[in-house]
Scaffold this motif. Structure first.
Motif, PDB file in Angstrom:
ATOM      1  N   GLY A 128     -17.458 -24.575  11.645  1.00  0.00           N
ATOM      2  CA  GLY A 128     -17.211 -23.034  11.247  1.00  0.00           C
ATOM      3  C   GLY A 128     -15.857 -22.293  11.659  1.00  0.00           C
ATOM      4  N   CYS A 129     -15.224 -23.001  12.631  1.00  0.00           N
ATOM      5  CA  CYS A 129     -13.884 -22.268  13.134  1.00  0.00           C
ATOM      6  C   CYS A 129     -12.837 -23.111  12.507  1.00  0.00           C
ATOM      7  CB  CYS A 129     -13.629 -22.663  14.660  1.00  0.00           C
ATOM      8  SG  CYS A 129     -14.921 -21.762  15.756  1.00  0.00           S
ATOM      9  N   ALA A 130     -12.238 -22.399  11.298  1.00  0.00           N
ATOM     10  CA  ALA A 130     -11.422 -22.858  10.394  1.00  0.00           C
ATOM     11  C   ALA A 130     -10.082 -22.411  10.759  1.00  0.00           C
ATOM     12  CB  ALA A 130     -12.003 -22.417   9.037  1.00  0.00           C
ATOM     13  N   VAL A 131      -9.050 -23.240  10.068  1.00  0.00           N
ATOM     14  CA  VAL A 131      -7.612 -22.701  10.163  1.00  0.00           C
ATOM     15  C   VAL A 131      -6.935 -22.800   8.828  1.00  0.00           C
ATOM     16  CG1 VAL A 131      -7.365 -23.886  12.689  1.00  0.00           C
ATOM     17  CG2 VAL A 131      -6.760 -25.132  10.634  1.00  0.00           C
ATOM     18  N   SER A 132      -7.777 -22.833   7.751  1.00  0.00           N
ATOM     19  CA  SER A 132      -6.994 -22.708   6.450  1.00  0.00           C
ATOM     20  C   SER A 132      -8.055 -22.781   5.713  1.00  0.00           C
ATOM     21  CB  SER A 132      -6.279 -23.921   6.338  1.00  0.00           C
ATOM     22  OG  SER A 132      -7.044 -24.961   6.105  1.00  0.00           O
ATOM     23  N   ARG A 133      -7.749 -21.793   4.485  1.00  0.00           N
ATOM     24  CA  ARG A 133      -8.774 -21.954   3.300  1.00  0.00           C
ATOM     25  C   ARG A 133      -7.993 -21.553   1.972  1.00  0.00           C
ATOM     26  NH1 ARG A 133     -11.452 -17.448   0.114  1.00  0.00           N
ATOM     27  NH2 ARG A 133     -13.451 -18.351  -0.306  1.00  0.00           N
ATOM     28  N   ALA A 183     -13.014 -13.580  15.085  1.00  0.00           N
ATOM     29  CA  ALA A 183     -12.190 -14.301  15.890  1.00  0.00           C
ATOM     30  C   ALA A 183     -12.855 -14.725  17.395  1.00  0.00           C
ATOM     31  CB  ALA A 183     -10.685 -13.452  16.005  1.00  0.00           C
ATOM     32  N   ASP A 184     -13.681 -13.741  17.774  1.00  0.00           N
ATOM     33  CA  ASP A 184     -14.353 -13.956  18.959  1.00  0.00           C
ATOM     34  C   ASP A 184     -14.855 -15.235  18.920  1.00  0.00           C
ATOM     35  OD1 ASP A 184     -13.786 -11.578  19.932  1.00  0.00           O
ATOM     36  OD2 ASP A 184     -15.477 -10.429  19.073  1.00  0.00           O
ATOM     37  N   LYS A 185     -15.653 -15.653  17.910  1.00  0.00           N
ATOM     38  CA  LYS A 185     -16.520 -16.958  17.666  1.00  0.00           C
ATOM     39  C   LYS A 185     -15.708 -18.173  17.821  1.00  0.00           C
ATOM     40  CE  LYS A 185     -19.787 -17.181  14.598  1.00  0.00           C
ATOM     41  NZ  LYS A 185     -21.005 -17.282  15.581  1.00  0.00           N
ATOM     42  N   CYS A 186     -14.427 -18.099  17.874  1.00  0.00           N
ATOM     43  CA  CYS A 186     -13.659 -19.188  17.719  1.00  0.00           C
ATOM     44  C   CYS A 186     -12.547 -19.182  18.882  1.00  0.00           C
ATOM     45  CB  CYS A 186     -12.902 -19.669  16.593  1.00  0.00           C
ATOM     46  SG  CYS A 186     -14.163 -19.915  15.270  1.00  0.00           S
ATOM     47  N   GLN A 240      -5.220 -19.766  16.876  1.00  0.00           N
ATOM     48  CA  GLN A 240      -6.515 -20.390  17.116  1.00  0.00           C
ATOM     49  C   GLN A 240      -7.312 -20.092  15.699  1.00  0.00           C
ATOM     50  OE1 GLN A 240      -8.858 -16.485  19.043  1.00  0.00           O
ATOM     51  NE2 GLN A 240      -9.906 -16.989  17.272  1.00  0.00           N
ATOM     52  N   PRO A 241      -8.355 -21.016  15.474  1.00  0.00           N
ATOM     53  CA  PRO A 241      -9.118 -20.819  14.268  1.00  0.00           C
ATOM     54  C   PRO A 241      -9.830 -19.275  14.522  1.00  0.00           C
ATOM     55  CG  PRO A 241      -9.658 -22.780  15.443  1.00  0.00           C
ATOM     56  CD  PRO A 241      -8.882 -21.975  16.568  1.00  0.00           C
ATOM     57  N   THR A 242     -10.341 -19.115  13.092  1.00  0.00           N
ATOM     58  CA  THR A 242     -11.334 -18.054  13.026  1.00  0.00           C
ATOM     59  C   THR A 242     -12.618 -18.558  12.270  1.00  0.00           C
ATOM     60  OG1 THR A 242     -10.148 -17.247  11.009  1.00  0.00           O
ATOM     61  CG2 THR A 242      -9.516 -16.176  13.004  1.00  0.00           C
ATOM     62  N   TRP A 243     -13.717 -17.696  12.283  1.00  0.00           N
ATOM     63  CA  TRP A 243     -14.974 -18.029  11.760  1.00  0.00           C
ATOM     64  C   TRP A 243     -14.911 -18.129  10.413  1.00  0.00           C
ATOM     65  CZ3 TRP A 243     -18.717 -20.797  13.636  1.00  0.00           C
ATOM     66  CH2 TRP A 243     -19.887 -20.961  13.005  1.00  0.00           C
ATOM     67  N   SER A 244     -15.735 -19.164   9.958  1.00  0.00           N
ATOM     68  CA  SER A 244     -15.670 -19.398   8.274  1.00  0.00           C
ATOM     69  C   SER A 244     -17.100 -19.489   7.979  1.00  0.00           C
ATOM     70  CB  SER A 244     -14.891 -20.278   7.670  1.00  0.00           C
ATOM     71  OG  SER A 244     -15.098 -20.687   6.216  1.00  0.00           O
ATOM     72  N   ASN A 245     -17.954 -18.508   7.565  1.00  0.00           N
ATOM     73  CA  ASN A 245     -19.465 -18.851   6.768  1.00  0.00           C
ATOM     74  C   ASN A 245     -19.227 -19.956   5.925  1.00  0.00           C
ATOM     75  OD1 ASN A 245     -20.549 -16.854   8.879  1.00  0.00           O
ATOM     76  ND2 ASN A 245     -20.642 -15.439   7.008  1.00  0.00           N
ATOM     77  N   GLU A 246     -18.272 -19.902   5.014  1.00  0.00           N
ATOM     78  CA  GLU A 246     -18.308 -20.867   4.005  1.00  0.00           C
ATOM     79  C   GLU A 246     -17.988 -22.478   4.455  1.00  0.00           C
ATOM     80  OE1 GLU A 246     -15.347 -20.197   0.106  1.00  0.00           O
ATOM     81  OE2 GLU A 246     -14.151 -21.029   1.795  1.00  0.00           O
ATOM     82  N   ALA A 247     -17.312 -22.713   5.524  1.00  0.00           N
ATOM     83  CA  ALA A 247     -17.239 -23.870   5.891  1.00  0.00           C
ATOM     84  C   ALA A 247     -18.504 -24.331   6.789  1.00  0.00           C
ATOM     85  CB  ALA A 247     -15.916 -23.882   6.951  1.00  0.00           C
TER      86      ALA A 247
END
Length: 254
Positions: free
Chosen positions: A249-254, A214-217, A235-242
């Motif tokens: 990389g800051c994603a709001v859904s998966r 969460a810090d990253k976004c 806020q978004p959270t970081w996604s290595n996958e995205a």
């Protein structure tokens, strides 16, 4: 705010509704790409034998409680140094674990009323950490917990997100309590993906600068999501996958 009065009960209802419905949501689903039981330095859990993935069940909120114990006027908190000694927030987390019955997989979120300020504020809007027992020091068992002080105060820089997504406040709390769902959601997500803070060293999912997911976004593309027909600022959270797929990389859904 803006000539309107919002009560503690309204805030409690706003956050209780958020946590009653965030489990199983696409927003919380971002963290399900992460896992434990993999080598340090791993950037993807996919295909690794023995990887135990983060889950995202519904009904994650197991209860709320207003502790009648008086709140200290000046809370001195120790943050990540909490591993070895007690502070008032850790002691409150211990009381909560006794009230709800201890669960090693739970995160106990401690919130304080207006006027209470902890050492370190207004540098932070909240934090998560753990208690542990090392050679008889500290606490009798490990607890993951988060501390969220009263946020809607001008000694918090930028009020920690009040009305940052919804400029106009409504009776449910959208607007005036935007910062609460953003900050509490931030700490909730990090407590899931990086629960163990041992001797101030985080051993979960972090980048090479020790920023958590969460810090990253933080404060980037904050927006509303809808849960059970209600909107909440997040806020978004970081996604290595995205990120690995060439997306933001800051994603709001998966």
């Amino acid at each position: 705010m803006n000539g309107r009065t919002f009560s503690s009960k309204t805030l409690q209802n706003y956050l209780n509704s958020f946590f009653a419905n965030v489990g199983g949501s696409p927003w919380a689903g971002v963290q399900t790409q992460y896992c434990r039981n993999v080598p340090a330095g791993t950037t993807s859990c996919a295909g690794i034998p023995g990887a135990q993935f983060v889950t995202n069940p519904k009904h994650q909120l197991k209860g709320t409680w207003t502790d009648p114990t008086p709140v200290p006027d000046d809370i001195v908190t120790l943050g990540l140094a909490q591993n070895l000694v007690d502070d008032p927030i850790a002691m409150e987390a211990m009381r909560a674990s006794a009230h709800f019955n201890y669960d090693p997989d739970a995160t106990y979120i401690v919130m304080t009323p207006p006027r209470t300020i902890g050492t370190g504020q207004p540098v932070y809007c909240g934090y998560h950490t753990q208690t542990t027992s090392i050679d008889g020091l500290g606490n009798p068992y490990r607890i993951q917990y988060s501390f969220i002080p009263y946020l809607n105060k001008d000694w918090i820089i930028g009020s920690c997100g009040a009305n940052s997504v919804n400029a106009t406040s409504n009776s449910f709390g959208n607007g005036v309590f935007d910062g609460y769902s953003i900050v509490v959601g931030h700490e909730y997500s990090e407590a899931v993906t990086d629960p163990d803070n041992f001797f101030s060293v985080q051993d979960g999912w972090n980048d090479d600068q020790t920023s958590e997911n969460a810090d990253k976004c933080a404060w980037y593309h904050t927006q509303n999501i809808t849960l059970a027909g209600r909107q909440y600022a997040i806020q978004p959270t970081w996604s290595n996958e995205a990120f690995d797929a060439g997306q933001d990389g800051c994603a709001v859904s998966r």
